[in-house]
Design an enzyme around this catalytic site. Structure first.
Site, mmCIF file in Angstrom:
data_model
loop_
_atom_site.group_PDB
_atom_site.id
_atom_site.type_symbol
_atom_site.label_atom_id
_atom_site.label_comp_id
_atom_site.label_asym_id
_atom_site.label_seq_id
_atom_site.Cartn_x
_atom_site.Cartn_y
_atom_site.Cartn_z
ATOM 1 N N ARG A 225 0.701 -1.209 0.140
ATOM 2 C CA ARG A 225 -0.025 -0.122 -0.034
ATOM 3 C C ARG A 225 0.818 1.118 0.116
ATOM 4 N NH1 ARG A 225 -3.817 -2.468 -1.520
ATOM 5 N NH2 ARG A 225 -5.806 -2.897 -0.661
ATOM 6 N N HIS A 273 -1.419 -0.304 -9.925
ATOM 7 C CA HIS A 273 -2.223 -1.231 -9.013
ATOM 8 C C HIS A 273 -2.663 -2.496 -9.569
ATOM 9 C CE1 HIS A 273 -4.523 -1.072 -4.986
ATOM 10 N NE2 HIS A 273 -4.349 -2.409 -5.242
HETATM 11 P P1 NAP Z 1 -2.235 -10.621 5.574
HETATM 12 O O1 NAP Z 1 -2.507 -11.993 5.502
HETATM 13 O O2 NAP Z 1 -3.268 -9.864 6.521
HETATM 14 O O3 NAP Z 1 -0.712 -10.366 6.198
HETATM 15 C C1 NAP Z 1 -0.355 -8.980 6.697
HETATM 16 C C2 NAP Z 1 1.084 -9.331 7.196
HETATM 17 O O4 NAP Z 1 1.650 -8.156 7.700
HETATM 18 C C3 NAP Z 1 1.176 -10.521 8.349
HETATM 19 O O5 NAP Z 1 2.214 -11.122 8.584
HETATM 20 C C4 NAP Z 1 1.305 -9.434 9.588
HETATM 21 O O6 NAP Z 1 1.864 -9.996 10.862
HETATM 22 C C5 NAP Z 1 2.113 -8.437 9.019
HETATM 23 N N1 NAP Z 1 2.005 -7.011 9.963
HETATM 24 C C6 NAP Z 1 0.668 -6.347 10.054
HETATM 25 N N2 NAP Z 1 1.155 -5.309 10.950
HETATM 26 C C7 NAP Z 1 2.144 -5.319 10.992
HETATM 27 C C8 NAP Z 1 3.216 -4.397 12.059
HETATM 28 N N3 NAP Z 1 2.731 -3.321 12.738
HETATM 29 N N4 NAP Z 1 4.627 -4.747 11.813
HETATM 30 C C9 NAP Z 1 4.997 -5.915 11.342
HETATM 31 N N5 NAP Z 1 4.325 -6.710 10.558
HETATM 32 C C10 NAP Z 1 2.968 -6.456 10.374
HETATM 33 O O7 NAP Z 1 -2.246 -9.690 4.478
HETATM 34 P P2 NAP Z 1 -2.199 -10.131 2.797
HETATM 35 O O8 NAP Z 1 -3.272 -10.881 2.441
HETATM 36 O O9 NAP Z 1 -0.812 -10.793 2.969
HETATM 37 O O10 NAP Z 1 -2.015 -8.853 2.239
HETATM 38 C C11 NAP Z 1 -1.168 -7.871 2.501
HETATM 39 C C12 NAP Z 1 -1.193 -6.687 1.877
HETATM 40 O O11 NAP Z 1 -1.410 -6.708 0.290
HETATM 41 C C13 NAP Z 1 -2.926 -6.132 1.695
HETATM 42 O O12 NAP Z 1 -3.165 -5.676 3.141
HETATM 43 C C14 NAP Z 1 -2.919 -4.985 0.741
HETATM 44 O O13 NAP Z 1 -2.655 -3.906 1.369
HETATM 45 C C15 NAP Z 1 -2.008 -5.549 -0.154
HETATM 46 N N6 NAP Z 1 -2.591 -6.045 -1.637
HETATM 47 C C16 NAP Z 1 -1.927 -5.338 -2.683
HETATM 48 C C17 NAP Z 1 -2.590 -5.698 -3.713
HETATM 49 C C18 NAP Z 1 -2.219 -5.107 -5.336
HETATM 50 O O14 NAP Z 1 -2.666 -5.555 -6.119
HETATM 51 N N7 NAP Z 1 -1.239 -4.323 -5.125
HETATM 52 C C19 NAP Z 1 -3.641 -6.906 -4.139
HETATM 53 C C20 NAP Z 1 -3.932 -7.659 -2.709
HETATM 54 C C21 NAP Z 1 -3.209 -7.079 -1.668
HETATM 55 P P3 NAP Z 1 1.170 -11.174 11.717
HETATM 56 O O15 NAP Z 1 1.445 -12.223 10.684
HETATM 57 O O16 NAP Z 1 2.073 -11.125 12.841
HETATM 58 O O17 NAP Z 1 -0.172 -10.710 11.829
#
Ligand code: NAP
Length: 310
Positions: A225, A273
């Site tokens: 993001r 994006h």
């Molecule tokens: P997720 O499964 O919720 O994983 C988030 C990860 O970030 C987890 O490992 C979490 O730690 C870690 N995290 C959160 N807050 C943190 C902090 N303060 N310090 C350190 N680590 C932290 O999310 P996901 O499905 O992998 O997706 C990640 C992001 O990708 C989404 O939120 C979205 O913004 C982005 N995204 C982008 C696209 C695009 O097309 N560009 C598409 C889809 C998603 P824990 O494991 O300890 O909870």
């Protein structure tokens, strides 16, 4: 009993999702009335994306749950009018798309592809790129997407480190967490990939101080993001050569304004994006499964923790 389901997203999404969602609902054996418009007091569930117009959830007096079509839920997670369960999108298409985007751009940097794509006739530098084992990749965020990307890069031979909020153990990935862990993870980032959610805690994770910890000439990929990066700090690091090149898919303002320095910086690649798109068929199946679980009183899949913000 018929369940009334409001599709609260853009008209384009409605055109794409109406048929696969209806098919998925039929397949789990539920009688549903799926529409893009409903009197609010008749709505049982909302399929949601931030492109829609729903802001005030208090008018949905019998609402049971909201199913987000997006993985990132920062635009809804803090909505104080929402007091029913919220789920987010975890989808095969999203995961596979992100793995392909991240590995593709890591390989671009690793292999130095630009030098050959942009070479002038007669340029003949026979230096072969190093093997993946000597290019360290760090992924900030070890969730659904970060872990899948890390494991794909590990399979290609890259030494992969990752950083998360809580301690983790993932085969093939050296895992760090917490403030001290961030420094250790950044020190190992010849190529850095940002896959954190946008929360108050993760904003400006990449700033002047953390950029200075990267090995000099590191590469940065941000498919997470926009607010994860302090843009001025990244531009300064690019100008100083601390960061050699950045490929950015997400921005604080989207579409990225035409006058933004990222468009014009020679060492920045902008992608619009598109790193990972939710695929309607698989996403519809998850929504239908959560609808089924909700109706049977079972725990929902991929429930958002509103207090931690993702
Ligand atoms: P997720 O499964 O919720 O994983 C988030 C990860 O970030 C987890 O490992 C979490 O730690 C870690 N995290 C959160 N807050 C943190 C902090 N303060 N310090 C350190 N680590 C932290 O999310 P996901 O499905 O992998 O997706 C990640 C992001 O990708 C989404 O939120 C979205 O913004 C982005 N995204 C982008 C696209 C695009 O097309 N560009 C598409 C889809 C998603 P824990 O494991 O300890 O909870």
């Amino acid at each position: 009993m018929t369940l009334n389901i409001l599709f609260a997203s853009s008209p384009e999404d409605w055109a794409a999702y109406e048929t696969p969602l209806q098919a998925a609902f039929d397949k789990v054996g539920l009688t549903t009335d799926l529409r893009a418009d409903f009197p609010p007091d008749q709505v049982d569930y909302i399929v949601y994306a931030p492109d829609g117009t729903v802001q005030d959830f208090t008018v949905f007096t019998r609402l049971k749950a909201v199913f987000s079509l997006w993985a990132g839920v920062e635009k809804i997670v803090g909505n104080q009018t929402l007091n029913v369960p919220l789920t987010r999108m975890v989808d095969f298409g999203l995961r596979q798309g992100m793995v392909e985007w991240v590995t593709g751009h890591v390989l671009r940097y690793h292999l130095g592809m630009d030098a050959h794509i942009n070479a002038n006739p007669g340029e003949w530098d026979p230096a072969a790129p190093p093997l993946s084992r000597s290019r360290r990749v760090t992924i900030l965020g070890l969730g659904e997407l970060g872990t899948a990307c890390g494991q794909a890069l590990d399979a290609l031979g890259f030494p992969v480190s990752g950083w998360s909020r809580t301690a983790k153990s993932v085969p093939g990935i050296t895992c760090f967490h917490g403030d001290e862990g961030l420094t250790q993870a950044l020190e190992l980032a010849d190529i850095l990939v940002l896959l954190l959610p946008n929360t108050p805690q993760t904003q400006n994770t990449l700033n002047t101080d953390t950029l200075a910890v990267l090995p000099q000439g590191a590469f940065v990929l941000n498919p997470g993001r926009g607010p994860l990066i302090d843009d001025d700090a990244l531009l300064a690091a690019l100008d100083a050569g601390q960061v050699a090149h950045a490929t950015l898919d997400v921005f604080r303002t989207e579409p990225l304004p035409l006058d933004h320095p990222y468009w014009h910086h020679p060492n920045v690649t902008v992608t619009p994006h598109i790193a990972a798109a939710t695929r309607t068929d698989s996403a519809s199946k998850l929504v239908a499964e959560n609808l089924r679980l909700s109706e049977t009183g079972a725990p929902l899949l991929h429930l958002v923790d509103r207090s931690r913000g993702y």
